[in-house]
Design a protein around this motif. Structure first.
Motif, PDB file in Angstrom:
ATOM      1  N   TYR A 124      79.848  63.769  75.383  1.00 45.38           N
ATOM      2  CA  TYR A 124      79.381  63.918  74.000  1.00 45.38           C
ATOM      3  C   TYR A 124      80.447  63.464  73.004  1.00 45.38           C
ATOM      4  CZ  TYR A 124      78.316  65.979  69.527  1.00 45.38           C
ATOM      5  OH  TYR A 124      78.110  66.142  68.190  1.00 45.38           O
ATOM      6  N   VAL A 125      81.687  63.925  73.201  1.00 52.25           N
ATOM      7  CA  VAL A 125      82.759  63.597  72.261  1.00 52.25           C
ATOM      8  C   VAL A 125      83.030  62.093  72.244  1.00 52.25           C
ATOM      9  CG1 VAL A 125      85.236  63.876  71.820  1.00 52.25           C
ATOM     10  CG2 VAL A 125      83.841  65.880  72.316  1.00 52.25           C
ATOM     11  N   GLY A 160      79.169  60.429  71.182  1.00 51.98           N
ATOM     12  CA  GLY A 160      78.411  60.946  70.044  1.00 51.98           C
ATOM     13  C   GLY A 160      76.951  61.185  70.370  1.00 51.98           C
ATOM     14  N   ASP A 161      76.576  60.969  71.623  1.00 51.15           N
ATOM     15  CA  ASP A 161      75.191  61.140  72.046  1.00 51.15           C
ATOM     16  C   ASP A 161      74.929  62.614  72.361  1.00 51.15           C
ATOM     17  OD1 ASP A 161      72.682  61.101  73.201  1.00 51.15           O
ATOM     18  OD2 ASP A 161      73.178  59.605  74.730  1.00 51.15           O
ATOM     19  N   PRO A 162      74.125  63.287  71.557  1.00 49.73           N
ATOM     20  CA  PRO A 162      73.896  64.721  71.747  1.00 49.73           C
ATOM     21  C   PRO A 162      73.130  65.076  73.020  1.00 49.73           C
ATOM     22  CG  PRO A 162      72.530  63.900  69.965  1.00 49.73           C
ATOM     23  CD  PRO A 162      73.418  62.776  70.388  1.00 49.73           C
ATOM     24  N   SER A 192      72.175  72.013  69.179  1.00 52.08           N
ATOM     25  CA  SER A 192      72.224  72.216  67.724  1.00 52.08           C
ATOM     26  C   SER A 192      73.563  72.791  67.290  1.00 52.08           C
ATOM     27  CB  SER A 192      71.099  73.151  67.285  1.00 52.08           C
ATOM     28  OG  SER A 192      69.853  72.559  67.517  1.00 52.08           O
ATOM     29  N   LEU A 193      74.095  73.696  68.094  1.00 54.86           N
ATOM     30  CA  LEU A 193      75.390  74.295  67.759  1.00 54.86           C
ATOM     31  C   LEU A 193      76.498  73.254  67.719  1.00 54.86           C
ATOM     32  CD1 LEU A 193      75.490  77.613  69.825  1.00 54.86           C
ATOM     33  CD2 LEU A 193      75.528  77.384  67.340  1.00 54.86           C
ATOM     34  N   ILE A 194      76.588  72.447  68.761  1.00 60.66           N
ATOM     35  CA  ILE A 194      77.706  71.493  68.835  1.00 60.66           C
ATOM     36  C   ILE A 194      77.594  70.427  67.752  1.00 60.66           C
ATOM     37  CG2 ILE A 194      76.837  69.762  70.468  1.00 60.66           C
ATOM     38  CD1 ILE A 194      79.676  70.171  71.865  1.00 60.66           C
TER      39      ILE A 194
END
Length: 85
Positions: free
Chosen positions: A45-46, A49-51, A62-64
């Protein structure tokens, strides 16, 4: 009728600063519960950037997304330095 000699005030509340450490704990827990390797998924993810690297289970995705990716890196680095140096 309003008094034209007085200034009206408009106040905008700032959003509270997200608790990055708490969010990472929650996301880690959700990923583990779903059988994922949390380190690999969070790194994915970091870096991208792909959730979709983060499960939507327990609202983890949603939190991250409430924190910027650079804030996640800062928090991880800060904790690493605190423990290792």
């Amino acid at each position: 009728m309003h008094e034209v000699n007085h200034t009206q005030f408009f106040k905008v509340e700032k959003n509270p600063v997200p608790d990055v450490q708490g969010i990472l704990k929650s996301v880690h827990h959700a990923l583990t519960e779903q059988g994922y390797d949390p380190v690999n998924q969070i790194v994915g993810y970091v870096m991208s950037g792909d959730p979709t690297y983060i499960t939507s289970y327990e609202n983890a995705r949603s939190l991250i997304m409430k924190v910027e990716r650079d804030e996640i890196i800062e928090e991880l680095l800060r904790n690493y330095i605190k423990r290792e140096l």
